[in-house]
Design an enzyme around this catalytic site. Structure first.
Site, PDB file in Angstrom:
ATOM      1  N   ARG A   1      44.096  10.774  -1.394  1.00 26.56           N
ATOM      2  CA  ARG A   1      45.343  11.306  -1.970  1.00 26.56           C
ATOM      3  C   ARG A   1      46.409  10.215  -1.886  1.00 26.56           C
ATOM      4  O   ARG A   1      46.744   9.768  -0.780  1.00 26.56           O
ATOM      5  CB  ARG A   1      45.818  12.533  -1.198  1.00 26.56           C
ATOM      6  CG  ARG A   1      44.764  13.630  -1.039  1.00 26.56           C
ATOM      7  CD  ARG A   1      44.798  14.599  -2.207  1.00 26.56           C
ATOM      8  NE  ARG A   1      43.613  15.434  -2.247  1.00 26.56           N
ATOM      9  CZ  ARG A   1      43.595  16.749  -1.999  1.00 26.56           C
ATOM     10  NH1 ARG A   1      44.702  17.366  -1.668  1.00 26.56           N
ATOM     11  NH2 ARG A   1      42.474  17.427  -2.105  1.00 26.56           N
TER      12      ARG A   1
ATOM     13  N   GLU B   1      49.517  10.366  -2.186  1.00 28.53           N
ATOM     14  CA  GLU B   1      50.860  10.905  -1.927  1.00 28.53           C
ATOM     15  C   GLU B   1      51.561  10.093  -0.841  1.00 28.53           C
ATOM     16  O   GLU B   1      50.939   9.671   0.124  1.00 28.53           O
ATOM     17  CB  GLU B   1      50.753  12.379  -1.493  1.00 28.53           C
ATOM     18  CG  GLU B   1      50.262  13.272  -2.623  1.00 28.53           C
ATOM     19  CD  GLU B   1      49.428  14.452  -2.131  1.00 28.53           C
ATOM     20  OE1 GLU B   1      49.325  14.637  -0.907  1.00 28.53           O
ATOM     21  OE2 GLU B   1      48.864  15.161  -2.983  1.00 28.53           O
TER      22      GLU B   1
ATOM     23  N   ARG C   1      50.314  15.948   9.469  1.00 30.93           N
ATOM     24  CA  ARG C   1      49.077  16.584   9.013  1.00 30.93           C
ATOM     25  C   ARG C   1      48.511  16.012   7.715  1.00 30.93           C
ATOM     26  O   ARG C   1      47.539  16.548   7.179  1.00 30.93           O
ATOM     27  CB  ARG C   1      49.288  18.089   8.889  1.00 30.93           C
ATOM     28  CG  ARG C   1      50.302  18.494   7.849  1.00 30.93           C
ATOM     29  CD  ARG C   1      50.446  20.025   7.812  1.00 30.93           C
ATOM     30  NE  ARG C   1      51.089  20.452   6.596  1.00 30.93           N
ATOM     31  CZ  ARG C   1      52.393  20.393   6.381  1.00 30.93           C
ATOM     32  NH1 ARG C   1      53.189  19.917   7.309  1.00 30.93           N
ATOM     33  NH2 ARG C   1      52.900  20.803   5.234  1.00 30.93           N
TER      34      ARG C   1
HETATM   35  P1  ATP Z   1      48.848  20.543   1.740  1.00 28.71           P
HETATM   36  O1  ATP Z   1      49.524  21.595   0.922  1.00 28.71           O
HETATM   37  O2  ATP Z   1      48.809  20.852   3.194  1.00 28.71           O
HETATM   38  O3  ATP Z   1      49.311  19.160   1.428  1.00 28.71           O
HETATM   39  P2  ATP Z   1      46.796  20.710  -0.231  1.00 28.71           P
HETATM   40  O4  ATP Z   1      46.963  22.150  -0.628  1.00 28.71           O
HETATM   41  O5  ATP Z   1      47.396  19.659  -1.071  1.00 28.71           O
HETATM   42  O6  ATP Z   1      47.304  20.542   1.282  1.00 28.71           O
HETATM   43  P3  ATP Z   1      44.033  20.920  -0.899  1.00 28.71           P
HETATM   44  O7  ATP Z   1      43.998  20.190  -2.184  1.00 28.71           O
HETATM   45  O8  ATP Z   1      44.072  22.400  -0.923  1.00 28.71           O
HETATM   46  O9  ATP Z   1      45.248  20.371  -0.022  1.00 28.71           O
HETATM   47  O10 ATP Z   1      42.809  20.373  -0.004  1.00 28.71           O
HETATM   48  C1  ATP Z   1      41.981  21.220   0.802  1.00 28.71           C
HETATM   49  C2  ATP Z   1      42.148  20.889   2.285  1.00 28.71           C
HETATM   50  O11 ATP Z   1      41.918  19.492   2.514  1.00 28.71           O
HETATM   51  C3  ATP Z   1      43.529  21.146   2.825  1.00 28.71           C
HETATM   52  O12 ATP Z   1      43.711  22.506   3.179  1.00 28.71           O
HETATM   53  C4  ATP Z   1      43.567  20.235   4.025  1.00 28.71           C
HETATM   54  O13 ATP Z   1      42.914  20.799   5.139  1.00 28.71           O
HETATM   55  C5  ATP Z   1      42.761  19.027   3.557  1.00 28.71           C
HETATM   56  N1  ATP Z   1      43.670  18.001   3.051  1.00 28.71           N
HETATM   57  C6  ATP Z   1      44.169  17.909   1.800  1.00 28.71           C
HETATM   58  N2  ATP Z   1      44.983  16.853   1.679  1.00 28.71           N
HETATM   59  C7  ATP Z   1      44.998  16.251   2.879  1.00 28.71           C
HETATM   60  C8  ATP Z   1      45.648  15.095   3.396  1.00 28.71           C
HETATM   61  N3  ATP Z   1      46.450  14.350   2.624  1.00 28.71           N
HETATM   62  N4  ATP Z   1      45.442  14.769   4.683  1.00 28.71           N
HETATM   63  C9  ATP Z   1      44.642  15.518   5.469  1.00 28.71           C
HETATM   64  N5  ATP Z   1      43.989  16.601   5.043  1.00 28.71           N
HETATM   65  C10 ATP Z   1      44.162  16.986   3.763  1.00 28.71           C
END
Ligand code: ATP
Ligand code: MN
Length: 420
Positions: free
Chosen positions: A201, A203, A209
């Site tokens: 990602r 971002e 977290r």
């Molecule tokens: P958040 O809203 O907390 O940024 P997300 O909704 O963007 O997460 P998802 O695309 O739903 O993340 O990804 C599924 C899971 O993968 C998340 O619930 C999280 O546990 C993990 N995850 C996603 N992005 C990250 C990150 N940048 N770092 C660590 N874990 C991540």
């Protein structure tokens, strides 16, 4: 045990020279062992060698086991031979005994030494157990482990969060999720798949977290709805806690943790109910249809106080592949698994109708042409299906009550850190 000849290999954790007697504490992955050299009884050269050893040098020790109540693990080694396999330079970049504290950046810069400390190693031994437990759960439930590509041509959920890379004469990207590929495997007839692999990602977040590279535990199941895969998810998470509690006792002690296994089934809280809790006493209320911010997640989390599922999310704030309820299309079959302190997983029953899917891709402002390889799999026999993605780092972080996801990742990748 007493009198047995043994060979140990490890690191010179500490040398305590009291003149007449010299203690060498040897450390390996399992812990500490005391090697005792009595000046009068032991070979002079051997004693001199130990006295001049630099801390953290790598040694091979042969000797005899002797019971000694005051030694770690209740015994000591009387050495006949000590071989220095490799000398450690000094000074060390950080203190591996933990007596001198170090900040997170210093620790991560010298991660190989940081990991020599018992509570740090314990985190990763527990993480290894969590992975083993998940794989066992999947095996017991008829899942096939798959590996999908990490170098891809299309964004899964739109372009902003992608790392572009050079791929011969073209631009490619590091995949942000195996979503599209695991769904295509449902059309292929693989029925129940899981993948444990990296997601990327781009971002620019700086939170405790988020990382730019994370390990995701991904699942997709055919002929299933969101309730089916929520049941799988809560059982898998509870089993991981149970297995860690049963099999990692020593590591939990090293961390000072008394682990409570969460009870299943987890509570189900609808988005609308969660919003009500979050807005209670809040200065600027969140409107129905907006995402919950960190403050709102915390408010709901402390009201519920344990793992829970947030369900019935507004369709508009879930990704295009999330299936809306037929009779209430403004609400979807998407869900999040929440720990009181943060999101752990997102999942849903997926859209399986190709026309609805193409329309939803368009409505999200994406070009369906870029998704042709994906949409094709829906036109020739795609079963209804559901799945989720769970962040490994967040499972370990919340299970062990760590400060930061960086404490749960061996070599974290964030905006500032690319080395080591
Ligand atoms: P958040 O809203 O907390 O940024 P997300 O909704 O963007 O997460 P998802 O695309 O739903 O993340 O990804 C599924 C899971 O993968 C998340 O619930 C999280 O546990 C993990 N995850 C996603 N992005 C990250 C990150 N940048 N770092 C660590 N874990 C991540
Ligand atoms: Mn999510």
């Amino acid at each position: 045990m007493d009198g047995t000849e043994v060979t140990l290999a490890g690191w010179a954790h500490e040398v305590r020279d009291l003149g007449g007697i010299c203690f060498l504490v040897l450390r390996d992955r399992e812990g500490l062992a005391q090697v005792t050299l009595v000046a009068k009884k032991v070979d002079r050269d051997l004693l001199e060698k130990v006295r001049h050893l630099s801390r953290e040098s790598v040694l091979l020790v042969r000797g005899r086991v002797k019971q000694e109540a005051k030694a770690p693990r209740g015994y000591e080694i009387i050495p006949s031979q000590i071989e220095v396999l490799n000398v450690a330079a000094s000074p060390l970049p950080m203190d591996p005994t933990g007596k001198v504290g170090a900040d997170l950046d210093t620790r991560l810069d010298s991660r190989f030494i940081d990991l020599r400390r018992a509570p740090v190693l314990a985190v990763f031994r527990i993480e290894g157990e969590v992975l083993r437990s998940f794989r066992e759960f999947f095996g017991e439930n008829g899942f096939l482990e798959v590996c999908t590509p990490k170098v891809v041509a299309t964004a899964t959920e739109g372009g902003t969060a992608l790392f572009p890379i050079t791929y011969f004469e073209r631009e490619a990207f590091l995949n942000q999720s195996p979503q599209l590929y695991k769904q295509m495997l449902m059309s292929a007839g693989l029925d129940r798949v899981f993948e444990i692999g990296p997601i990327f990602r781009a971002e620019e977040h700086d939170t405790r977290r988020h990382l730019n590279e994370a390990i995701s535990i991904d699942v997709e199941v055919s002929f299933a709805d969101e309730a089916d895969v929520m049941a799988l998810l809560e059982e898998a998470v509870a089993k991981a806690y149970r297995d860690v509690a049963e099999r990692c006792e020593k590591d939990l002690v090293a961390l000072g943790i008394d682990l409570t296994v969460p009870k299943t089934p987890f509570k189900r809280v609808t988005y609308t109910e969660a919003l009500k809790i979050a807005n209670d006493g809040r200065a600027v209320e969140i409107e129905w249809g907006d995402d919950l911010d960190t403050e709102a997640e915390k408010a709901v989390g402390s009201a519920i106080g344990e793992h829970y599922f947030m369900t019935e999310w507004p369709t508009a704030i879930k990704p295009y592949y999330t299936l809306p309820f037929e009779d209430r299309p403004e609400i979807s079959r998407g869900f999040d698994l929440m720990h009181p302190s943060m999101e752990l997983a997102s999942g849903a029953q997926r859209v399986h109708d190709p026309d609805l899917l193409a329309e939803k891709i368009r409505r999200q402002g994406l070009d369906p042409d870029g998704f042709e390889f994906y949409l094709k799999a829906f036109r020739f026999g795609m079963p209804p299906h559901a799945g989720w993605g769970l962040g490994l780092g967040r499972v370990v972080l919340t299970m062990l009550g760590l400060e930061n996801i960086r404490d749960a990742v061996l070599f974290p990748r964030d905006r500032r850190r690319l080395v080591p």
